[in-house]
Motif scaffolding. Structure first.
Motif, PDB file in Angstrom:
ATOM      1  N   ARG A 221       0.836  -1.206   0.000  1.00  0.00           N
ATOM      2  CA  ARG A 221       0.000   0.000   0.000  1.00  0.00           C
ATOM      3  C   ARG A 221       0.872   1.257   0.000  1.00  0.00           C
ATOM      4  NH1 ARG A 221      -4.921   1.676   4.170  1.00  0.00           N
ATOM      5  NH2 ARG A 221      -5.126   3.833   3.413  1.00  0.00           N
ATOM      6  N   ASP A 222       0.520   2.159  -0.887  1.00  0.00           N
ATOM      7  CA  ASP A 222       1.204   3.451  -0.992  1.00  0.00           C
ATOM      8  C   ASP A 222       0.169   4.447  -1.500  1.00  0.00           C
ATOM      9  OD1 ASP A 222       2.662   5.708  -1.609  1.00  0.00           O
ATOM     10  OD2 ASP A 222       4.172   4.676  -2.820  1.00  0.00           O
ATOM     11  N   GLY A 228      -3.218   3.379  -5.327  1.00  0.00           N
ATOM     12  CA  GLY A 228      -2.911   3.146  -3.927  1.00  0.00           C
ATOM     13  C   GLY A 228      -1.858   2.100  -3.667  1.00  0.00           C
ATOM     14  N   ILE A 229      -1.142   1.656  -4.708  1.00  0.00           N
ATOM     15  CA  ILE A 229      -0.147   0.590  -4.580  1.00  0.00           C
ATOM     16  C   ILE A 229       1.203   1.063  -5.115  1.00  0.00           C
ATOM     17  CG2 ILE A 229       0.474  -1.763  -5.258  1.00  0.00           C
ATOM     18  CD1 ILE A 229      -1.923  -1.578  -3.327  1.00  0.00           C
ATOM     19  N   ALA A 230       2.266   0.753  -4.391  1.00  0.00           N
ATOM     20  CA  ALA A 230       3.609   1.100  -4.823  1.00  0.00           C
ATOM     21  C   ALA A 230       3.986   0.333  -6.085  1.00  0.00           C
ATOM     22  CB  ALA A 230       4.612   0.798  -3.706  1.00  0.00           C
ATOM     23  N   TRP A 234       3.046  -3.651  -7.972  1.00  0.00           N
ATOM     24  CA  TRP A 234       2.612  -3.978  -9.326  1.00  0.00           C
ATOM     25  C   TRP A 234       3.624  -4.873 -10.038  1.00  0.00           C
ATOM     26  CZ3 TRP A 234      -2.149  -3.822  -9.756  1.00  0.00           C
ATOM     27  CH2 TRP A 234      -2.921  -2.795  -9.206  1.00  0.00           C
ATOM     28  N   GLU A 235       4.895  -4.717  -9.694  1.00  0.00           N
ATOM     29  CA  GLU A 235       5.896  -5.603 -10.283  1.00  0.00           C
ATOM     30  C   GLU A 235       5.702  -7.037  -9.782  1.00  0.00           C
ATOM     31  OE1 GLU A 235       9.064  -7.184 -12.429  1.00  0.00           O
ATOM     32  OE2 GLU A 235       7.858  -5.361 -12.693  1.00  0.00           O
ATOM     33  N   HIS A 236       5.323  -7.198  -8.526  1.00  0.00           N
ATOM     34  CA  HIS A 236       5.029  -8.538  -8.017  1.00  0.00           C
ATOM     35  C   HIS A 236       3.852  -9.161  -8.767  1.00  0.00           C
ATOM     36  CE1 HIS A 236       7.728  -9.283  -4.641  1.00  0.00           C
ATOM     37  NE2 HIS A 236       7.631  -7.996  -4.306  1.00  0.00           N
ATOM     38  N   ILE A 237       2.835  -8.381  -9.026  1.00  0.00           N
ATOM     39  CA  ILE A 237       1.686  -8.900  -9.780  1.00  0.00           C
ATOM     40  C   ILE A 237       2.101  -9.292 -11.190  1.00  0.00           C
ATOM     41  CG2 ILE A 237      -0.553  -8.287 -10.767  1.00  0.00           C
ATOM     42  CD1 ILE A 237      -0.654  -8.873  -7.773  1.00  0.00           C
ATOM     43  N   ARG A 238       2.937  -8.478 -11.814  1.00  0.00           N
ATOM     44  CA  ARG A 238       3.419  -8.813 -13.168  1.00  0.00           C
ATOM     45  C   ARG A 238       4.143 -10.155 -13.162  1.00  0.00           C
ATOM     46  NH1 ARG A 238       7.706  -8.168 -16.805  1.00  0.00           N
ATOM     47  NH2 ARG A 238       9.139  -7.582 -15.143  1.00  0.00           N
ATOM     48  N   GLN A 239       5.015 -10.338 -12.170  1.00  0.00           N
ATOM     49  CA  GLN A 239       5.761 -11.590 -12.073  1.00  0.00           C
ATOM     50  C   GLN A 239       4.844 -12.775 -11.774  1.00  0.00           C
ATOM     51  OE1 GLN A 239       9.031 -12.073 -12.663  1.00  0.00           O
ATOM     52  NE2 GLN A 239       9.290  -9.909 -13.191  1.00  0.00           N
TER      53      GLN A 239
END
Length: 383
Positions: A221-222, A228-230, A234-239
């Protein structure tokens, strides 16, 4: 809505601790529950039962055989068939419509000016808040409301809790030992050993899938980040989507795990879905318990605003949430009841589930962004 389900889990904590041996993880410290958001001044007074529900010799509220339509994302694994038959014994005629949590929620919003359903049950915290905001459900307090652990139902009676579900990352102990298994969802894409052997859902219409995504994204969370997400989140979701195996419509995830010709060894599951699938597919289930805890869902029940058969819908809510019916439901489908009077015979499996550490998630924050997260993921990361 900033709840962690602490109170509900504490109810069975003493029993659960006794069932945590045999290699099961020790429960981590349960997060302190946040203060519930105060209700707006304009919130209507909950409607109590207009009349004392009619009870027969079996002590249960009786219906009038007026057909009601029920929407739910919790009709899988023969639940609808059982409920239809069992309800008929007490003079309820029901027609069930099943869909994923997000799809059920979207349909209720689309129909709110001309409702088709009379009752909805299942869903989760962020769906309920949206239905309240859009005036799709009405407050109604059943006779059993006081039997629900405080903090799980809506404070003004819009919905009442039925079942508590843990959302898990599961694997087959016949193929993977606990020492070989991941310790967190993030291991799936950060550790090459798990690349290509875990399944992700190809559609985002299910409540379980959205809970999985919320459990991952909320860690990053950011308030200044995109939605609202750092960027790290989003890079974790991409991976996650790069290194996983997409699900196939109509193929159960445990069937894939059990199939020696399938690469899939890990997949998401709601906890009460495990025992039936173990029996069906010969899987011996292990599951991952991240150090941040496990997301928990509260499935509830509500009466639809403008229901064609509102009085029968209220009677059904009285009947279905009663301790007796929830005890029967739990015995049949291995669920963890929210009704404290239905907890006596929950069994070793649910005692162990109730001891799991709870991931502390601000569901009000998730409700604000979940649809936008799903759209962003579909457009940018899913293949």
């Amino acid at each position: 809505m900033k709840r962690t389900f602490f109170a509900a889990l504490m109810l069975t904590g003493a029993l659960a601790l006794a069932a945590c041996g045999g290699g099961q993880p020790e429960p981590a410290a349960t997060p302190t529950p946040a203060t519930p958001t105060p209700a707006p001044a304009a919130t209507p007074t909950p409607t109590p039962a207009a009349q004392d529900p009619v009870e027969e010799a079996n002590g249960l509220v009786q219906g009038t055989n007026t057909t009601i339509i029920i929407y739910s994302n919790s009709f899988t694994d023969e639940r609808l068939e059982w409920l239809t038959s069992r309800a008929a014994e007490d003079n309820f005629s029901i027609q069930g419509v099943t869909a994923g949590g997000a799809d059920t929620h979207a349909r209720l919003l689309a129909e709110r000016h001309n409702p088709i359903a009379d009752v909805v049950f299942g869903l989760n915290a962020f769906f309920w808040e949206s239905l309240i905001e859009n005036e799709a459900i009405i407050p109604y307090i059943p006779a059993w409301a006081g039997e629900i652990t405080p903090g799980l139902s809506h404070p003004h009676g819009y919905y009442h809790a039925l079942v508590i579900q843990a959302i898990l990352l599961a694997y087959d102990l016949n193929q993977m030992s606990p020492e070989e298994a991941p310790t967190d969802w993030l291991d799936l894409w950060m550790n090459p050993d798990f690349h290509g052997i875990y399944e992700y859902e190809s559609a985002l219409g299910g409540g379980t899938t959205r809970m999985v995504l919320a459990g991952i994204l909320y860690r990053f969370r950011d308030d200044n980040g995109h939605l609202g997400i750092a960027e790290e989140g989003w890079e974790h979701i991409r991976q996650y989507y790069i290194h996983g195996v997409p699900s196939v419509a109509g193929v159960d995830q445990f069937a894939n795990i059990a199939d020696p010709n399938s690469p899939v060894q890990l997949a998401q599951i709601w906890h009460s879905g495990i025992p039936m699938r173990e029996e069906q597919h010969g899987v011996n289930t292990g599951f991952v318990v991240p150090s941040v805890g496990v997301p928990f869902v509260v499935e509830g029940i509500a009466v639809i605003n403008g229901a064609n058969n509102e009085e029968e819908a209220k009677l059904f809510k009285e009947w279905f949430g009663s301790a007796q019916i929830q005890s029967e439901w739990a015995a049949m489908f291995d669920s963890l009841p929210a009704n404290v009077n239905a907890l006596e015979d929950i069994g070793e499996f649910n005692r162990m589930i109730s001891a799991l550490p709870v991931q502390n998630i601000d569901w009000e924050f998730v409700a604000q962004y979940i649809d936008a997260w799903a759209e962003h993921i579909m457009l940018n990361y899913m293949r």
